[in-house]
Design a protein around this motif. Structure first.
Motif, mmCIF file in Angstrom:
data_model
loop_
_atom_site.group_PDB
_atom_site.id
_atom_site.type_symbol
_atom_site.label_atom_id
_atom_site.label_comp_id
_atom_site.label_asym_id
_atom_site.label_seq_id
_atom_site.Cartn_x
_atom_site.Cartn_y
_atom_site.Cartn_z
ATOM 1 N N HIS A 119 38.415 40.779 36.194
ATOM 2 C CA HIS A 119 39.630 41.564 35.832
ATOM 3 C C HIS A 119 40.100 40.458 36.880
ATOM 4 C CE1 HIS A 119 39.374 45.574 35.328
ATOM 5 N NE2 HIS A 119 38.762 45.647 37.063
ATOM 6 N N GLY A 120 41.039 39.866 36.203
ATOM 7 C CA GLY A 120 42.448 38.597 36.352
ATOM 8 C C GLY A 120 41.533 37.314 36.291
ATOM 9 N N SER B 263 41.258 42.915 31.673
ATOM 10 C CA SER B 263 42.027 43.106 32.360
ATOM 11 C C SER B 263 42.895 44.542 31.515
ATOM 12 C CB SER B 263 43.730 42.166 31.338
ATOM 13 O OG SER B 263 44.177 42.873 31.327
ATOM 14 N N SER B 264 43.428 45.088 32.585
ATOM 15 C CA SER B 264 44.061 47.064 32.384
ATOM 16 C C SER B 264 44.478 46.894 31.040
ATOM 17 C CB SER B 264 43.733 47.432 33.556
ATOM 18 O OG SER B 264 44.896 47.541 33.884
ATOM 19 N N HIS C 53 50.809 40.084 32.018
ATOM 20 C CA HIS C 53 51.201 41.353 33.128
ATOM 21 C C HIS C 53 52.630 41.588 32.714
ATOM 22 C CE1 HIS C 53 50.535 37.876 35.194
ATOM 23 N NE2 HIS C 53 51.424 38.590 36.183
#
Lengths: 349, 349
Positions: A132-133, A155-156, A28
């Protein structure tokens, strides 16, 4: 595998060493274009972080580690028990065993990796419960530990099919989409979805599948989407809400929810022996009470995980042995809809 | 541990070496008096067969092996999954991990012991699914491999509490006895038993518990004892037979049988929302449908297995370290009756 290092990779791409490291450990922090360029180069080059550290190992232990996930309600958790059975069998066919360990959290799981790599001489790990994460995959990549995940990276900001690590997953959304389509074909126009609160990768994926089928049939989804904590009582409550909003059929994100819904729908409509209801995971409970459910191909998933991991390990010990075709590094398996009639009310046994 | 050998033991008892070996490997070949005398001497002397072989090992791997039993119907098998979760947790607390392997038969399991001891450097094994004529324990004793069993030795000619190897088990008969007594106290005089065909240790034990409670209440058992293969359909059939013979309540050897019985009894007596019915193993299915069931203390059993095995391993590396009290080598744990009201028909959720 190759002489690619983090430094040579950074040089050839004209980025800093830190950028390459960030793409692996904290994607990110990197601009999307750079991230995708670096990810592509990493995959192309066959670079594995800290591969040198791996070469200190002189023999393979033929043993994978896997975290034993805690028992939740014993219904939904049974999918991981089934996967573990299948994984043990698939591993043994390839000459590997499976070593179990416990951890309460992802951080605890990473501490176990560290300790097990010191004391137990494992060849690699199998991860489950990706979310997620998830920090576990970054840690394993950074330390050059071979692993594969049952569960895609959620993860997006990453394309899961461009991910640096191998994974196998089941296309849950395709399962709920098929379940919903089946109920629509039976004549239902108000099919409700009873799922978990938003934010969980697998849960959102299952909800999206239901919504796709409803949209494809040009049916409204408004007020037919219930978010509930998992469990039998929550399923009963959710089904009551859906019924009050006119839903005549329900697709659930889990068999626990579906079981609660089954009890409630029978209570609300004693004349309907078989409510239009489909669960998820095809657990033993679903089979026992005759509940339709979306079934995950756990055996196929386990076999593929073992194939990918064994290939990775063979690759690192024999860098030029490329004869066998490599198994897909990222594989989304289709689930199957198991249709049943609730058992308790069947007129004959 | 001591200088006792098979030869010195035979000499001190005035029997042949073959006799001592037979007591370990083929106890049925030895006359009961001799067998008991030799068994007693073995236990007293602390003799462990082939202990010398163990001393070749220079370090402990801190790893137990356990066979992953195949999935049967996913209902009854869940007790072993629960035990495996508990075992992994208990082992880790003591610094041990658990390595899984597969086998189709006892002979296959013994081949796995041989292979694993060669390649995987395990400290010992945990056995499950003990049964009449179990050859695994004899093999492990003969080869001096530390192990403990979840399940007592079922051989009818041996006193399990005099057995050479450590085990932990749950007193299933006490569970069905309590279940039956509870139904009698509720006013039932014709309590049927729905169990497996004779010959399985655990199944016969559960049947005996029911019969004890009936006899204690001076109630007849004739024609109230049904032998059925395990499974939901067999449970429905068995319950129908019992009902036709006047049974008003049923105790089952498994939750699979009880689940079939539940469906059938509701079908036969739609006016009875909660048939008088008790299952066994307190599986997730029982909890989900609100079925009363006898619960096994799997966590306690797992903790004790680990304690016994860890003690045995510590003992073999430090022969004089007797400060800590030794855990019971043979332990029968009491089960608990979990009483529930069937969920599907409750008037409120």
């Amino acid at each position: 595998m190759s002489k690619t290092t983090l430094v040579s990779l950074a040089e050839s791409l004209g980025v800093s060493r830190q950028t390459v490291s960030n793409v692996i450990n904290a994607p990110h922090r990197v601009k999307p274009e750079t991230r995708m360029r670096v990810q592509h180069a990493i995959v192309e080059s066959g670079y594995r972080p800290s591969a040198a550290a791996r070469q200190l190992r002189t023999r393979r232990s033929m043993n994978f580690g896997i975290r034993m996930m805690p028992v939740v309600d014993g219904i939904n958790g049974s999918i991981l028990d089934r996967f573990l059975h299948a994984l043990t069998e698939a591993a043994q066919e390839e000459g590997y065993r499976v070593t179990l360990f416990c951890a309460d959290t992802d951080a605890g799981e990473i501490r176990q990796y560290e300790e097990l790599l010191k004391v137990a001489d494992l060849d690699g790990f199998v991860l489950t419960g990706t979310h997620h994460g998830d920090h576990r995959t970054a840690w394993l990549l950074e330390h050059g530990i071979p692993f594969a995940a049952f569960g895609r990276p959620w993860s997006s900001i990453e394309d899961p099919f461009g991910s640096l690590h191998p994974w196998v997953d089941v296309d849950g959304g395709a399962g709920t989409e098929q379940a919903t389509r089946t109920l629509i074909e039976q004549g239902h126009t108000a099919v409700g979805f009873l799922g978990w609160p938003g934010g969980s990768g697998a849960g959102d994926d299952r909800r999206a599948g239901w919504a796709r089928a409803m949209r494809a049939a040009k049916l409204p989804t408004d007020s037919l989407d219930i978010q509930a904590d998992d469990g039998v009582p929550a399923g009963a409550q959710g089904a009551e809400q859906l019924a009050s909003k006119g839903a005549t059929a329900v697709v659930c994100a889990s068999d626990s929810l579906a079981l609660g819904a089954l009890a409630k729908l029978r209570q609300l409509h004693p004349e309907q022996a078989s409510p239009a209801l489909i669960g998820f995971d095809d657990t033993p409970v679903a089979a026992a009470v005759g509940l339709s459910s979306v079934s995950q191909p756990t055996e196929d998933a386990a076999r593929h995980i073992v194939a990918v991991l064994a290939h990775q390990l063979a690759g690192s010990s024999s860098p030029h042995g490329d004869e066998e075709p490599a198994p897909e590094r990222h594989l989304l398996l289709p689930p199957t809809l198991i249709q049943r009639t609730p058992y308790s009310f069947s007129s004959s046994t």
